[in-house]
Design a protein around this motif. Structure first.
Motif, PDB file in Angstrom:
ATOM      1  N   ARG A   1      -5.518  23.254  -8.519  1.00  0.00           N
ATOM      2  CA  ARG A   1      -4.962  23.592  -7.208  1.00  0.00           C
ATOM      3  C   ARG A   1      -5.249  22.496  -6.183  1.00  0.00           C
ATOM      4  O   ARG A   1      -4.386  22.158  -5.367  1.00  0.00           O
ATOM      5  N   ALA A   2      -6.454  21.945  -6.213  1.00  0.00           N
ATOM      6  CA  ALA A   2      -6.784  20.887  -5.262  1.00  0.00           C
ATOM      7  C   ALA A   2      -5.857  19.684  -5.425  1.00  0.00           C
ATOM      8  O   ALA A   2      -5.337  19.133  -4.445  1.00  0.00           O
ATOM      9  N   ASP A   3      -5.618  19.286  -6.669  1.00  0.00           N
ATOM     10  CA  ASP A   3      -4.730  18.149  -6.895  1.00  0.00           C
ATOM     11  C   ASP A   3      -3.286  18.503  -6.564  1.00  0.00           C
ATOM     12  O   ASP A   3      -2.504  17.637  -6.151  1.00  0.00           O
ATOM     13  N   GLY A   4      -2.928  19.786  -6.714  1.00  0.00           N
ATOM     14  CA  GLY A   4      -1.590  20.212  -6.312  1.00  0.00           C
ATOM     15  C   GLY A   4      -1.387  20.145  -4.807  1.00  0.00           C
ATOM     16  O   GLY A   4      -0.307  19.758  -4.334  1.00  0.00           O
TER      17      GLY A   4
ATOM     18  N   TRP B   1       5.492  28.411  -1.310  1.00  0.00           N
ATOM     19  CA  TRP B   1       5.030  28.049  -2.666  1.00  0.00           C
ATOM     20  C   TRP B   1       3.947  29.047  -3.066  1.00  0.00           C
ATOM     21  O   TRP B   1       2.875  29.079  -2.473  1.00  0.00           O
ATOM     22  N   PHE B   2       4.226  29.877  -4.055  1.00  0.00           N
ATOM     23  CA  PHE B   2       3.257  30.860  -4.535  1.00  0.00           C
ATOM     24  C   PHE B   2       2.546  30.319  -5.769  1.00  0.00           C
ATOM     25  O   PHE B   2       3.185  29.926  -6.742  1.00  0.00           O
ATOM     26  N   GLU B   3       1.231  30.312  -5.704  1.00  0.00           N
ATOM     27  CA  GLU B   3       0.410  29.959  -6.857  1.00  0.00           C
ATOM     28  C   GLU B   3       0.084  31.249  -7.609  1.00  0.00           C
ATOM     29  O   GLU B   3      -0.703  32.061  -7.131  1.00  0.00           O
ATOM     30  N   TYR B   4       0.710  31.432  -8.748  1.00  0.00           N
ATOM     31  CA  TYR B   4       0.528  32.569  -9.645  1.00  0.00           C
ATOM     32  C   TYR B   4       1.605  33.625  -9.435  1.00  0.00           C
ATOM     33  O   TYR B   4       2.054  33.888  -8.313  1.00  0.00           O
ATOM     34  N   THR B   5       1.983  34.245 -10.507  1.00  0.00           N
ATOM     35  CA  THR B   5       3.105  35.180 -10.507  1.00  0.00           C
ATOM     36  C   THR B   5       2.747  36.565  -9.982  1.00  0.00           C
ATOM     37  O   THR B   5       3.638  37.320  -9.591  1.00  0.00           O
ATOM     38  N   TYR B   6       1.464  36.928  -9.960  1.00  0.00           N
ATOM     39  CA  TYR B   6       1.128  38.294  -9.535  1.00  0.00           C
ATOM     40  C   TYR B   6       1.090  38.445  -8.007  1.00  0.00           C
ATOM     41  O   TYR B   6       0.724  39.498  -7.492  1.00  0.00           O
ATOM     42  N   LEU B   7       1.535  37.443  -7.275  1.00  0.00           N
ATOM     43  CA  LEU B   7       1.657  37.563  -5.819  1.00  0.00           C
ATOM     44  C   LEU B   7       3.020  38.142  -5.412  1.00  0.00           C
ATOM     45  O   LEU B   7       3.386  38.141  -4.239  1.00  0.00           O
ATOM     46  N   TRP B   8       3.760  38.670  -6.386  1.00  0.00           N
ATOM     47  CA  TRP B   8       5.125  39.155  -6.140  1.00  0.00           C
ATOM     48  C   TRP B   8       5.236  40.217  -5.036  1.00  0.00           C
ATOM     49  O   TRP B   8       6.318  40.328  -4.438  1.00  0.00           O
ATOM     50  N   PRO B   9       4.222  41.038  -4.694  1.00  0.00           N
ATOM     51  CA  PRO B   9       4.416  42.003  -3.605  1.00  0.00           C
ATOM     52  C   PRO B   9       4.789  41.357  -2.266  1.00  0.00           C
ATOM     53  O   PRO B   9       5.295  42.044  -1.365  1.00  0.00           O
ATOM     54  N   LEU B  10       4.562  40.050  -2.127  1.00  0.00           N
ATOM     55  CA  LEU B  10       4.872  39.363  -0.874  1.00  0.00           C
ATOM     56  C   LEU B  10       6.275  38.747  -0.858  1.00  0.00           C
ATOM     57  O   LEU B  10       6.749  38.299   0.189  1.00  0.00           O
ATOM     58  N   TYR B  11       6.949  38.742  -1.994  1.00  0.00           N
ATOM     59  CA  TYR B  11       8.186  37.960  -2.101  1.00  0.00           C
ATOM     60  C   TYR B  11       9.310  38.479  -1.198  1.00  0.00           C
ATOM     61  O   TYR B  11      10.083  37.696  -0.651  1.00  0.00           O
ATOM     62  N   ARG B  12       9.418  39.782  -1.058  1.00  0.00           N
ATOM     63  CA  ARG B  12      10.546  40.307  -0.277  1.00  0.00           C
ATOM     64  C   ARG B  12      10.410  39.969   1.207  1.00  0.00           C
ATOM     65  O   ARG B  12      11.414  39.832   1.910  1.00  0.00           O
ATOM     66  N   LEU B  13       9.164  39.835   1.684  1.00  0.00           N
ATOM     67  CA  LEU B  13       8.974  39.368   3.062  1.00  0.00           C
ATOM     68  C   LEU B  13       9.608  37.986   3.252  1.00  0.00           C
ATOM     69  O   LEU B  13      10.246  37.706   4.263  1.00  0.00           O
ATOM     70  N   VAL B  14       9.408  37.138   2.257  1.00  0.00           N
ATOM     71  CA  VAL B  14       9.942  35.780   2.320  1.00  0.00           C
ATOM     72  C   VAL B  14      11.458  35.802   2.185  1.00  0.00           C
ATOM     73  O   VAL B  14      12.177  35.096   2.905  1.00  0.00           O
ATOM     74  N   ARG B  15      11.943  36.626   1.286  1.00  0.00           N
ATOM     75  CA  ARG B  15      13.385  36.729   1.088  1.00  0.00           C
ATOM     76  C   ARG B  15      14.078  37.198   2.376  1.00  0.00           C
ATOM     77  O   ARG B  15      15.129  36.670   2.759  1.00  0.00           O
ATOM     78  N   ARG B  16      13.486  38.193   3.049  1.00  0.00           N
ATOM     79  CA  ARG B  16      14.098  38.707   4.279  1.00  0.00           C
ATOM     80  C   ARG B  16      14.121  37.649   5.374  1.00  0.00           C
ATOM     81  O   ARG B  16      14.987  37.664   6.253  1.00  0.00           O
ATOM     82  N   ALA B  17      13.154  36.720   5.313  1.00  0.00           N
ATOM     83  CA  ALA B  17      13.113  35.637   6.299  1.00  0.00           C
ATOM     84  C   ALA B  17      14.083  34.508   5.952  1.00  0.00           C
ATOM     85  O   ALA B  17      14.224  33.544   6.713  1.00  0.00           O
TER      86      ALA B  17
ATOM     87  N   LEU C   1      -1.007  21.049 -15.854  1.00  0.00           N
ATOM     88  CA  LEU C   1      -2.217  20.941 -15.024  1.00  0.00           C
ATOM     89  C   LEU C   1      -2.127  19.691 -14.164  1.00  0.00           C
ATOM     90  O   LEU C   1      -2.010  18.570 -14.667  1.00  0.00           O
ATOM     91  N   ARG C   2      -2.222  19.883 -12.855  1.00  0.00           N
ATOM     92  CA  ARG C   2      -2.043  18.768 -11.927  1.00  0.00           C
ATOM     93  C   ARG C   2      -3.265  17.873 -11.842  1.00  0.00           C
ATOM     94  O   ARG C   2      -3.236  16.832 -11.186  1.00  0.00           O
ATOM     95  N   SER C   3      -4.337  18.274 -12.526  1.00  0.00           N
ATOM     96  CA  SER C   3      -5.549  17.451 -12.562  1.00  0.00           C
ATOM     97  C   SER C   3      -5.514  16.408 -13.676  1.00  0.00           C
ATOM     98  O   SER C   3      -6.361  15.508 -13.703  1.00  0.00           O
TER      99      SER C   3
END
Length: 408
Positions: free
Chosen positions: A28-31, A128-144, A215-217
């Protein structure tokens, strides 16, 4: 810098990499540094634990050239009172998919408010979402009306079953995790898998645009000198796990200690010195590491110096999804490596050319006996480094991210 991307990128992630000690934090740091180097203005919403050093987070963010919005964990990584545990359980009934506890953490009001605020004030071009299990936030972004890039660390349902075991209870939890992956695939404008194998899975799930971002490292290991291949005895053979509190690391370490080393010592006494690296090795395995010719090194502070003295990486991979750094780091460094074929995860490495594939303990030992030949080790080392420079150079990884950002 030529052709900067010039995007405002809002990254949302499970932690901020203040200390780059493990594969996840290094990646993540290198990303983050990569996005800044490509010309992006970056703001990061990161979950933090109760005991996080906020001053250290701010200092690291300044050094990286980003702004961090810390949001405390509400359900995970903190102690809950009995009443809080009850409310946490009842809250999951709002949506059966919240029985994936990892995802439920991102349905809580604190992080939703932080995301809504940054969407309004920072006005990102991309989230940019790191990891797929953050999906509960996606619709907020879509609405924006903002584009979404998801970087997957592993295909979570498979990883969960392999790590947690194939029990009835875990199969029940598999269902919301799998459905969460489908939601992520459908709502992402670009989904960057960590391996070619997993990229194919996301295409089958209907992701509209996919790619592979390893892996970005790894470019930092390409910057190290090519491994010095020496003729001497005993040959130093190592297994490296970041922490043995991780199930797949513990399983591989047990296989290494209890099955491979005894067979190798019987076949070629005194030919090899075995080393096992990493923190939190269980007591039973610490005792197993006391066998003849084996050394438990624990956490190694100067890993670069230590690995420069090694001759062979022996890295069984029995379970786990994603891209395991303990496999790819030695290959990239040019250390002759014996590993399980499954660990290569679809990358363009050929067994016998860039690494040696093995499955059973006997196969690992046979491969190890082959590598007593210094010329064979030199061949593997040079081929592995050459292929890695093609696959994982900074230029190659920058092109993947630049392409994903520019396409939106």
């Amino acid at each position: 810098m030529s052709n900067p991307v010039n995007k405002r990128v809002l990254m949302v992630c499970p932690s901020f990499p203040v200390i780059e000690s493990g594969a996840e934090q290094m990646d993540r740091a290198d990303g983050i540094r990569q996005l800044v180097r490509l010309g992006c203005e970056v703001v990061i919403i990161a979950k933090i634990v109760e005991w996080a050093d906020r001053g250290a987070i701010e200092r690291t963010a300044r050094e990286m050239g980003v702004r961090v919005v810390p949001v405390p964990y509400r359900y995970s990584n903190r102690k809950l009172s009995p009443s809080e545990r009850v409310w946490k359980f009842l809250g999951k009934f709002r949506n059966p998919l919240y029985f994936d506890g990892a995802a439920y953490e991102y349905a809580e009001p604190g992080i939703r408010a932080a995301l809504a605020r940054e969407l309004k004030e920072f006005r990102p071009n991309v989230v940019w979402f790191e990891y797929t299990y953050l999906w509960p936030l996606y619709r907020l972004v879509r609405r924006a009306g903002v584009s979404i890039i998801t970087r997957s660390n592993n295909f979570e349902p498979v990883h969960f079953l392999e790590e947690g075991g194939y029990t009835l209870f875990n199969y029940l939890k598999f269902v919301p995790k799998f459905l969460g992956e489908i939601i992520t695939a459908s709502l992402s404008d670009a989904l960057l898998a960590i391996t070619p194998k997993e990229e194919r899975l996301y295409r089958k799930l209907g992701a509209r645009r996919t790619g592979v971002l390893p892996l970005r490292s790894l470019p930092r290991f390409l910057a190290s000198p090519l491994q010095n291949i020496r003729e001497h005895r005993p040959l130093n053979v190592f297994f490296m796990g970041s922490s043995y509190s991780v199930t797949h690391n513990e399983a591989a370490a047990e296989f290494f200690l209890r099955q491979i080393i005894p067979k190798a010592n019987r076949r070629a006494p005194g030919e090899f010195a075995f080393h096992i690296l990493g923190a939190k090795l269980p007591d039973g395995l610490v005792r197993a590491a006391q066998q003849e010719g084996c050394h438990y090194e624990g956490y190694v502070q100067n890993i670069q110096e230590f690995l420069s003295s090694m001759d062979v990486a022996l890295v069984p991979s029995l379970m786990g999804a994603g891209m395991q750094q303990k496999v790819f780091e030695p290959i990239v460094r040019g250390i002759p490596t014996i590993t399980s074929r499954r660990a290569i995860a679809g990358y363009a490495y050929a067994s016998g050319r860039e690494f040696i594939a093995a499955k059973t303990a006997d196969e690992f030992v046979e491969a190890l006996l082959q590598l007593r030949s210094v010329s064979r080790r030199k061949e593997l080392s040079l081929s592995a480094r050459s292929r890695s420079e093609t696959l994982f150079s900074q230029q190659a990884l920058d092109a993947i991210v630049r392409d994903a950002l520019s396409s939106l």
